[in-house]
Enzyme design. Structure first.
Site, PDB file in Angstrom:
ATOM      1  N   SER A   8       0.845  -1.199   0.000  1.00 41.81           N
ATOM      2  CA  SER A   8       0.000   0.000   0.000  1.00 41.81           C
ATOM      3  C   SER A   8       0.875   1.242   0.000  1.00 41.81           C
ATOM      4  CB  SER A   8      -0.898   0.005   1.237  1.00 41.81           C
ATOM      5  OG  SER A   8      -1.434   1.303   1.408  1.00 41.81           O
ATOM      6  N   HIS A  33      -1.329  -1.394  -4.130  1.00 45.52           N
ATOM      7  CA  HIS A  33      -2.593  -1.076  -3.472  1.00 45.52           C
ATOM      8  C   HIS A  33      -2.675   0.437  -3.247  1.00 45.52           C
ATOM      9  CE1 HIS A  33      -6.049  -2.245  -0.938  1.00 45.52           C
ATOM     10  NE2 HIS A  33      -5.664  -1.323  -0.078  1.00 45.52           N
ATOM     11  N   ASP A  35      -4.958   3.364  -1.572  1.00 43.55           N
ATOM     12  CA  ASP A  35      -6.030   3.647  -0.619  1.00 43.55           C
ATOM     13  C   ASP A  35      -6.612   5.026  -0.861  1.00 43.55           C
ATOM     14  OD1 ASP A  35      -6.155   1.305   1.141  1.00 43.55           O
ATOM     15  OD2 ASP A  35      -4.072   1.804   1.603  1.00 43.55           O
ATOM     16  N   MET A  37      -9.256   7.760   0.159  1.00 42.79           N
ATOM     17  CA  MET A  37     -10.080   8.143   1.313  1.00 42.79           C
ATOM     18  C   MET A  37     -10.663   9.534   1.078  1.00 42.79           C
ATOM     19  SD  MET A  37      -7.630   6.910   4.438  1.00 42.79           S
ATOM     20  CE  MET A  37      -6.700   5.364   4.375  1.00 42.79           C
ATOM     21  N   HIS A  66      -8.569   0.752  -3.616  1.00 41.55           N
ATOM     22  CA  HIS A  66      -9.477   0.503  -2.493  1.00 41.55           C
ATOM     23  C   HIS A  66     -10.131   1.825  -2.115  1.00 41.55           C
ATOM     24  CE1 HIS A  66      -9.678  -0.590   2.105  1.00 41.55           C
ATOM     25  NE2 HIS A  66     -10.878  -0.506   1.555  1.00 41.55           N
ATOM     26  N   MET A  68     -12.281   3.985   0.127  1.00 42.85           N
ATOM     27  CA  MET A  68     -12.939   4.211   1.416  1.00 42.85           C
ATOM     28  C   MET A  68     -13.635   5.555   1.265  1.00 42.85           C
ATOM     29  SD  MET A  68      -9.723   2.789   3.535  1.00 42.85           S
ATOM     30  CE  MET A  68      -8.736   2.918   2.055  1.00 42.85           C
ATOM     31  N   MET A 137     -11.170  -6.614   5.727  1.00 42.59           N
ATOM     32  CA  MET A 137     -10.403  -5.633   6.504  1.00 42.59           C
ATOM     33  C   MET A 137     -10.025  -6.255   7.848  1.00 42.59           C
ATOM     34  SD  MET A 137     -10.085  -2.907   4.638  1.00 42.59           S
ATOM     35  CE  MET A 137      -9.136  -2.064   5.915  1.00 42.59           C
ATOM     36  N   ASP A 175      -6.436  -6.866   4.425  1.00 39.95           N
ATOM     37  CA  ASP A 175      -5.871  -5.520   4.480  1.00 39.95           C
ATOM     38  C   ASP A 175      -5.852  -5.008   5.913  1.00 39.95           C
ATOM     39  OD1 ASP A 175      -5.105  -2.903   3.991  1.00 39.95           O
ATOM     40  OD2 ASP A 175      -6.842  -2.393   2.757  1.00 39.95           O
TER      41      ASP A 175
END
Ligand code: DX5
Ligand code: ZN
Length: 221
Positions: A8, A33, A35, A37, A66, A68, A137, A175
């Site tokens: 990540s 990966h 992330d 957000m 991913h 979020m 998760m 993750d």
């Protein structure tokens, strides 16, 4: 089966992103990966399409994105265009989960659903055929560097049983808090793909760190 490692970049030194990516490629990482957000679904703010576009110029590894993010559907077209290979979102973040999974596939991306520690496996049951990936998760999302929640191991086992029973070839990714110590339990429970931020980019030699994670799954117990 060998473990697929998805470092990540949340934990990477963004000022040296090219070198960080070269290191994980050397170490044999399979995916990157990313992330995303939005400051709503989780408190932090991170990356969007401009970074995905930059990453495609810095690495040939597939971008495992991913989200979020509340209402992830607004980003399907944009992220597909920016080079995302996988698009994983949280079922609580949108109303019409199946429709969005289908749209993700139509756009040529791997369609994934992520389950928070408190989210039941039942959320997957009616969409198994629409899934290319399940992300369990093992921390509450929002931050890197948290401890692996042990209950995730049992959940991985239950997701593995569901996927096998339904003949699904979806990837099973974990993750949060993945280290050379925690990865083996998740692997033995049936996960095949492992996100690791701190355990890769927090180490002095990220290439060696990726190799250590793979080795932890390969050595006989
Ligand atoms: C957490 C993110 C993770 C995070 C993992 O919200 O989804 O991908 O980067 O970081 P570590 O490996 O440090 O737990
Ligand atoms: Zn993540």
């Amino acid at each position: 089966m060998t473990a697929r490692i998805a470092p990540s970049i949340l934990a990477a030194d963004l000022g040296r992103l090219g070198e960080e990516l070269a290191a994980i490629e050397r170490g044999g990482a399979e995916w990157v990966h990313v992330d995303v957000m939005d400051g709503r679904f989780v408190p932090s703010l991170t990356f969007g399409a401009p970074l995905l576009r930059a990453l495609t110029r810095l690495t040939r590894l597939p971008l495992d994105v991913h989200l979020m993010v509340a209402e992830p559907e607004h980003y399907i077209d944009e992220f597909a265009g920016a080079g995302a290979a996988g698009f994983t979102f949280h079922p609580e973040a949108t109303i019409h989960v199946q429709r969005q999974l289908a749209r993700v596939r139509e756009k040529g991306m791997r369609a994934g659903l992520a389950l928070n520690p408190a989210s039941p496996v039942a959320l997957l049951e009616d969409v198994v055929d629409d899934l290319d990936l399940v992300l369990v998760m093992s921390v509450n999302p929002g931050f890197g560097g948290q401890r692996y929640i042990e209950a995730a191991t049992g959940k991985i086992r239950r997701v593995r049983a569901l996927l096998d029973e339904r003949g699904s070839r979806a990837a099973l990714e974990v993750d949060g808090g993945i280290t050379p110590e925690t990865i083996r339990g998740a692997f033995d429970a049936g996960a095949d793909t492992f996100v690791a931020g701190t355990a890769v980019f927090g180490e002095p030699d990220p290439a060696a760190a990726v190799r250590r994670l793979k080795l932890a799954c390969a050595t006989p117990v």
